[in-house]
Design an enzyme around this catalytic site. Structure first.
Site, mmCIF file in Angstrom:
data_model
loop_
_atom_site.group_PDB
_atom_site.id
_atom_site.type_symbol
_atom_site.label_atom_id
_atom_site.label_comp_id
_atom_site.label_asym_id
_atom_site.label_seq_id
_atom_site.Cartn_x
_atom_site.Cartn_y
_atom_site.Cartn_z
ATOM 1 N N ASP A 133 -42.115 -3.119 -8.135
ATOM 2 C CA ASP A 133 -41.000 -2.440 -8.813
ATOM 3 C C ASP A 133 -41.482 -2.001 -10.191
ATOM 4 O OD1 ASP A 133 -38.939 -2.854 -6.797
ATOM 5 O OD2 ASP A 133 -39.121 -4.970 -7.290
ATOM 6 N N THR A 206 -48.026 2.538 2.526
ATOM 7 C CA THR A 206 -46.753 1.811 2.560
ATOM 8 C C THR A 206 -45.583 2.791 2.394
ATOM 9 O OG1 THR A 206 -46.420 1.426 0.192
ATOM 10 C CG2 THR A 206 -47.935 -0.070 1.321
ATOM 11 N N PHE A 208 -43.222 2.754 0.115
ATOM 12 C CA PHE A 208 -43.047 3.224 -1.265
ATOM 13 C C PHE A 208 -44.179 4.140 -1.703
ATOM 14 C CE2 PHE A 208 -39.260 1.577 -3.287
ATOM 15 C CZ PHE A 208 -38.764 0.785 -2.262
HETATM 16 C C1 LIG Z 1 -40.966 -1.108 -4.751
HETATM 17 S S1 LIG Z 1 -40.937 -2.290 -3.479
HETATM 18 C C2 LIG Z 1 -42.480 -2.036 -2.612
HETATM 19 C C3 LIG Z 1 -42.463 -2.607 -1.226
HETATM 20 C C4 LIG Z 1 -43.774 -2.426 -0.441
HETATM 21 N N1 LIG Z 1 -44.847 -3.180 -1.045
HETATM 22 C C5 LIG Z 1 -44.129 -0.978 -0.308
HETATM 23 O O1 LIG Z 1 -45.123 -0.553 -0.925
HETATM 24 O O2 LIG Z 1 -43.438 -0.255 0.438
HETATM 25 C C6 LIG Z 1 -41.265 -3.813 -4.354
HETATM 26 C C7 LIG Z 1 -40.830 -5.036 -3.570
HETATM 27 O O3 LIG Z 1 -41.228 -6.210 -4.257
HETATM 28 C C8 LIG Z 1 -40.239 -7.198 -4.034
HETATM 29 N N2 LIG Z 1 -40.401 -8.214 -5.087
HETATM 30 C C9 LIG Z 1 -40.340 -8.004 -6.418
HETATM 31 N N3 LIG Z 1 -40.575 -9.149 -7.076
HETATM 32 C C10 LIG Z 1 -40.821 -10.093 -6.142
HETATM 33 C C11 LIG Z 1 -41.131 -11.474 -6.203
HETATM 34 N N4 LIG Z 1 -41.240 -12.103 -7.390
HETATM 35 N N5 LIG Z 1 -41.294 -12.162 -5.054
HETATM 36 C C12 LIG Z 1 -41.180 -11.528 -3.861
HETATM 37 N N6 LIG Z 1 -40.883 -10.213 -3.729
HETATM 38 C C13 LIG Z 1 -40.700 -9.510 -4.860
HETATM 39 C C14 LIG Z 1 -38.948 -6.433 -4.070
HETATM 40 O O4 LIG Z 1 -37.911 -7.110 -3.388
HETATM 41 C C15 LIG Z 1 -39.338 -5.125 -3.365
HETATM 42 O O5 LIG Z 1 -39.058 -5.184 -1.981
#
Ligand SMILES: C[S@@+](CC[C@H](N)C(=O)[O-])C[C@H]1O[C@@H](n2cnc3c(N)ncnc32)[C@H](O)[C@@H]1O
Length: 227
Positions: A133, A206, A208
């Protein structure tokens, strides 16, 4: 207590938006999560997977496409994913079931306390953070997953020679991660020029990443090695 405790406990790198859950994802969470979950307490990878293999941790796997694809390509390796977004966890579980992937385990929780409290130091071969994020507003930068204290935590958990791999389509985040990892004792940039590496060909695209590319964003890959 270690120095990283206050930040890790207080500031979360995510906001829990549950989103719409499909019937299939709901079923997966109810029926499949117990099968792919990790028992409470310290994580012993050899015991968890019933073998001694290379193991990779992905933090924030989203819909799990990357993790499932890596598991398909590398049946001789084991994978652990942490994700707080439950529809995404359900999505991954459906893929694990349909493709009979036995080399993945899932923790539907914040990865940071899991890393700090349940994973032994020097025990991970690769740690993946793909499209974290971005938290683009300055006042939210403190929420970014990559911080000096979390980088130190990542480095501590990697075995010597293990890799920390990050990709992002936010240039500002890429620069931030580069600076933080550079400043982390024990991590060495694999890029010869000290910058970004070319897109690793083995890294699956991915969700995103596709989203970022559609918006015309450039993607930045970082690979650091634990000394
Ligand atoms: C922008 S998305 C990217 C998802 C995937 N990696 C992609 O590239 O499609 C970031 C993900 O990180 C997860 N996330 C953020 N902080 C996290 C944490 N501390 N532990 C587990 N998941 C986390 C969020 O829930 C979100 O689904």
């Amino acid at each position: 207590m270690t120095d990283d405790v206050p930040t890790l406990r207080r500031i979360r790198s995510f906001v829990l938006r549950q989103g719409r859950m499909t019937h299939g994802q709901n079923r997966a969470l109810e029926e499949l999560l117990p099968r792919y979950a990790v028992p409470e307490g310290p994580i012993d990878f050899a015991e968890l997977f019933g073998r001694d293999a290379r193991h990779t941790l992905e933090i924030g796997f989203g819909d799990g496409h990357n993790l499932a694809e890596l598991a398909r390509r590398h049946p001789d390796q084991d994978f652990l994913g942490c994700e707080v977004h439950r529809p995404g966890v359900g999505r991954l579980l459906l893929d694990l079931e349909s493709d009979h992937l036995g080399n993945v385990r899932v923790i539907a929780d914040d990865a940071l306390p899991v890393l700090r409290e349940r994973i032994a130091d020097c025990s991970i071969d690769a740690l993946l953070i793909y499209f974290p994020d971005p938290w683009p507003k300055k006042r939210h930068h403190k929420r970014r997953l990559v911080q000096p204290d979390t980088a130190a935590l990542f480095a501590r958990k990697l075995r010597p020679g293990g890799t920390l791999q990050l990709a992002t389509d936010w240039e500002d985040y890429a620069r931030h991660a580069l600076e933080v990892f550079d400043g982390c004792p024990g991590l060495r940039n694999r890029a010869a020029d000290g910058g970004y590496v070319p897109r690793p060909p083995e890294r699956p695209e991915t969700k995103f990443e596709r989203r970022g590319l559609k918006l015309g964003h450039q993607v930045f890959d970082l690979v650091f090695v634990k000394a």
